[in-house]
Write a protein that holds these residues in place. Structure first.
Motif, PDB file in Angstrom:
ATOM      1  N   ILE A 135       0.881  -1.167   0.000  1.00 53.23           N
ATOM      2  CA  ILE A 135       0.000   0.000   0.000  1.00 53.23           C
ATOM      3  C   ILE A 135       0.919   1.218   0.000  1.00 53.23           C
ATOM      4  CG2 ILE A 135      -1.812   1.254   1.215  1.00 53.23           C
ATOM      5  CD1 ILE A 135      -2.697  -1.409   2.444  1.00 53.23           C
ATOM      6  N   PHE A 136       0.904   1.964  -1.109  1.00 55.01           N
ATOM      7  CA  PHE A 136       1.915   2.988  -1.380  1.00 55.01           C
ATOM      8  C   PHE A 136       1.249   4.354  -1.504  1.00 55.01           C
ATOM      9  CE2 PHE A 136       5.578   4.054  -4.596  1.00 55.01           C
ATOM     10  CZ  PHE A 136       6.132   4.916  -3.670  1.00 55.01           C
ATOM     11  N   SER A 137       1.564   5.252  -0.580  1.00 54.10           N
ATOM     12  CA  SER A 137       0.954   6.584  -0.539  1.00 54.10           C
ATOM     13  C   SER A 137       1.871   7.637  -1.156  1.00 54.10           C
ATOM     14  CB  SER A 137       0.652   6.962   0.918  1.00 54.10           C
ATOM     15  OG  SER A 137       0.147   8.276   1.003  1.00 54.10           O
ATOM     16  N   ASN A 138       1.303   8.415  -2.089  1.00 56.74           N
ATOM     17  CA  ASN A 138       2.012   9.534  -2.711  1.00 56.74           C
ATOM     18  C   ASN A 138       1.047  10.699  -2.878  1.00 56.74           C
ATOM     19  OD1 ASN A 138       4.854   8.564  -3.771  1.00 56.74           O
ATOM     20  ND2 ASN A 138       3.425   6.884  -4.156  1.00 56.74           N
ATOM     21  N   LYS A 139       1.601  11.870  -3.183  1.00 55.61           N
ATOM     22  CA  LYS A 139       0.743  13.033  -3.358  1.00 55.61           C
ATOM     23  C   LYS A 139       0.007  12.981  -4.696  1.00 55.61           C
ATOM     24  CE  LYS A 139       0.583  18.051  -2.962  1.00 55.61           C
ATOM     25  NZ  LYS A 139       1.341  19.319  -2.791  1.00 55.61           N
ATOM     26  N   THR A 140       0.744  12.800  -5.789  1.00 59.31           N
ATOM     27  CA  THR A 140       0.132  12.769  -7.128  1.00 59.31           C
ATOM     28  C   THR A 140       0.668  11.590  -7.920  1.00 59.31           C
ATOM     29  OG1 THR A 140       1.833  14.080  -8.249  1.00 59.31           O
ATOM     30  CG2 THR A 140       0.103  15.309  -7.108  1.00 59.31           C
ATOM     31  N   ALA A 141       0.062  11.326  -9.073  1.00 59.24           N
ATOM     32  CA  ALA A 141       0.462  10.193  -9.914  1.00 59.24           C
ATOM     33  C   ALA A 141       1.914  10.310 -10.366  1.00 59.24           C
ATOM     34  CB  ALA A 141      -0.460  10.097 -11.128  1.00 59.24           C
ATOM     35  N   LYS A 142       2.384  11.534 -10.601  1.00 61.28           N
ATOM     36  CA  LYS A 142       3.752  11.695 -11.113  1.00 61.28           C
ATOM     37  C   LYS A 142       4.808  11.410 -10.043  1.00 61.28           C
ATOM     38  CE  LYS A 142       4.292  16.666 -10.244  1.00 61.28           C
ATOM     39  NZ  LYS A 142       4.626  17.985 -10.833  1.00 61.28           N
ATOM     40  N   ASP A 143       4.363  11.288  -8.773  1.00 67.13           N
ATOM     41  CA  ASP A 143       5.295  11.027  -7.683  1.00 67.13           C
ATOM     42  C   ASP A 143       5.534   9.531  -7.427  1.00 67.13           C
ATOM     43  OD1 ASP A 143       5.569  13.800  -6.997  1.00 67.13           O
ATOM     44  OD2 ASP A 143       3.608  13.688  -6.024  1.00 67.13           O
ATOM     45  N   VAL A 144       4.762   8.663  -8.077  1.00 67.55           N
ATOM     46  CA  VAL A 144       4.824   7.229  -7.773  1.00 67.55           C
ATOM     47  C   VAL A 144       6.097   6.617  -8.356  1.00 67.55           C
ATOM     48  CG1 VAL A 144       3.634   5.014  -7.881  1.00 67.55           C
ATOM     49  CG2 VAL A 144       2.305   7.137  -7.799  1.00 67.55           C
ATOM     50  N   ILE A 145       6.955   6.139  -7.486  1.00 61.26           N
ATOM     51  CA  ILE A 145       8.229   5.531  -7.883  1.00 61.26           C
ATOM     52  C   ILE A 145       7.992   4.099  -8.364  1.00 61.26           C
ATOM     53  CG2 ILE A 145      10.486   4.766  -7.012  1.00 61.26           C
ATOM     54  CD1 ILE A 145      10.294   7.084  -4.962  1.00 61.26           C
ATOM     55  N   LEU A 146       8.529   3.753  -9.527  1.00 60.72           N
ATOM     56  CA  LEU A 146       8.507   2.379 -10.061  1.00 60.72           C
ATOM     57  C   LEU A 146       7.103   1.779 -10.149  1.00 60.72           C
ATOM     58  CD1 LEU A 146      11.630   0.739  -8.335  1.00 60.72           C
ATOM     59  CD2 LEU A 146      11.524   1.991 -10.493  1.00 60.72           C
ATOM     60  N   GLN A 147       6.124   2.597 -10.509  1.00 61.65           N
ATOM     61  CA  GLN A 147       4.745   2.108 -10.556  1.00 61.65           C
ATOM     62  C   GLN A 147       4.596   0.865 -11.443  1.00 61.65           C
ATOM     63  OE1 GLN A 147       1.654   4.983 -11.517  1.00 61.65           O
ATOM     64  NE2 GLN A 147       0.336   3.374 -12.315  1.00 61.65           N
ATOM     65  N   GLU A 148       5.152   0.932 -12.657  1.00 64.01           N
ATOM     66  CA  GLU A 148       4.988  -0.189 -13.588  1.00 64.01           C
ATOM     67  C   GLU A 148       5.634  -1.464 -13.056  1.00 64.01           C
ATOM     68  OE1 GLU A 148       6.306   0.875 -17.476  1.00 64.01           O
ATOM     69  OE2 GLU A 148       4.749   2.406 -17.744  1.00 64.01           O
ATOM     70  N   GLU A 149       6.797  -1.331 -12.414  1.00 64.74           N
ATOM     71  CA  GLU A 149       7.471  -2.515 -11.883  1.00 64.74           C
ATOM     72  C   GLU A 149       6.666  -3.129 -10.736  1.00 64.74           C
ATOM     73  OE1 GLU A 149      11.773  -4.023 -10.031  1.00 64.74           O
ATOM     74  OE2 GLU A 149      11.578  -1.970 -10.800  1.00 64.74           O
ATOM     75  N   PHE A 150       6.117  -2.282  -9.866  1.00 67.73           N
ATOM     76  CA  PHE A 150       5.291  -2.797  -8.766  1.00 67.73           C
ATOM     77  C   PHE A 150       4.037  -3.483  -9.304  1.00 67.73           C
ATOM     78  CE2 PHE A 150       7.285   0.627  -5.947  1.00 67.73           C
ATOM     79  CZ  PHE A 150       8.135  -0.277  -5.327  1.00 67.73           C
ATOM     80  N   GLU A 151       3.422  -2.884 -10.334  1.00 69.21           N
ATOM     81  CA  GLU A 151       2.220  -3.487 -10.921  1.00 69.21           C
ATOM     82  C   GLU A 151       2.548  -4.845 -11.529  1.00 69.21           C
ATOM     83  OE1 GLU A 151      -0.316   0.521 -12.164  1.00 69.21           O
ATOM     84  OE2 GLU A 151       0.968  -0.448 -13.636  1.00 69.21           O
TER      85      GLU A 151
END
Length: 223
Positions: A135-151
């Motif tokens: 469960i990964f909390s960020n302010k905005t979509a552009k702040d999400v680190i390694l989103q594709e790899e986590f998905e």
């Protein structure tokens, strides 16, 4: 013991996060989730040590760090953001208390996700990621680190939470992670919980988890 290591490559991960690959000293070893104290090998910065988590695996030929750059003040990460290939870090021996204790729920705030990256990569490589949720909390979509790899690694067990009320996107849950949100997401409190983020985030998550029935011994965090 200290080691001087040169930058081999630099890549942009998000608008304010960069991935640095360094040469690896011979015999240097660590476990997923561990960090090191590092400083910049330049005059005036050698003693300004900061903790950075290894995002590479121990068996990889190089060392990798994913680092958030704060350009709004002239601190260490601002200087790191200006480094180029060939510049050097001074690193110490590895340390850290965030280590894998079995399948569980990972709660990360922003750049606090970095200790979990090597843990997930290691489990993924071994085919042992099942039963783990991020469960990964960020302010905005552009702040999400390694989103594709986590998905890719976690599938439906990757839950991205955006705290900016203007954030849009069907794969995101709007709002802050609070006690009610955790109660909706988690139905088993007899498992490890891994927590890493800003101090206030950590304090809140620990408080909520204990109130919801998690045993203090099951909470894994950087002390």
């Amino acid at each position: 013991m200290s080691y001087t290591v040169a930058i081999k490559s630099i890549e942009k991960v998000t608008h304010d996060v960069k991935k640095f690959t360094f040469e690896k000293p011979e015999g240097y070893s660590f476990t997923p989730g561990q960090a090191t104290e590092a400083s910049i090998n330049k005059e005036g910065w050698e003693d300004e040590k900061r903790p950075f988590t290894f995002t590479s695996l121990n068996e990889d030929p190089d060392l990798e760090f994913i680092i958030k750059i704060y350009e709004d003040h002239d601190g260490v990460t601002n200087q790191i953001g200006k480094l180029e290939v060939g510049d050097e870090f001074i690193i110490d021996d590895p340390w850290g208390t965030i280590q894998y204790k079995g399948p569980g729920v990972y709660l990360a705030g922003g750049a606090g996700v970095t200790p979990f990256i090597a843990i997930f990569r290691d489990l993924h490589k071994k085919g042992e990621l099942e039963g783990n949720t991020l469960i990964f909390s960020n302010k905005t979509a552009k702040d999400v680190i390694l989103q594709e790899e986590f998905e890719e690694m976690l599938g439906d067990n990757f839950v991205s939470v955006l705290t900016d009320k203007d954030a849009e996107g069907h794969m995101f849950l709007d709002g802050f992670i609070d006690k009610d949100f955790l109660a909706e997401q988690i139905d088993n409190y007899d498992q490890p919980f891994y927590v890493c983020g800003p101090m206030k985030f950590n304090e809140n998550m620990m408080k909520y988890l204990k109130e919801l029935g998690a045993e203090p011994d099951s909470l894994v965090f950087e002390e």
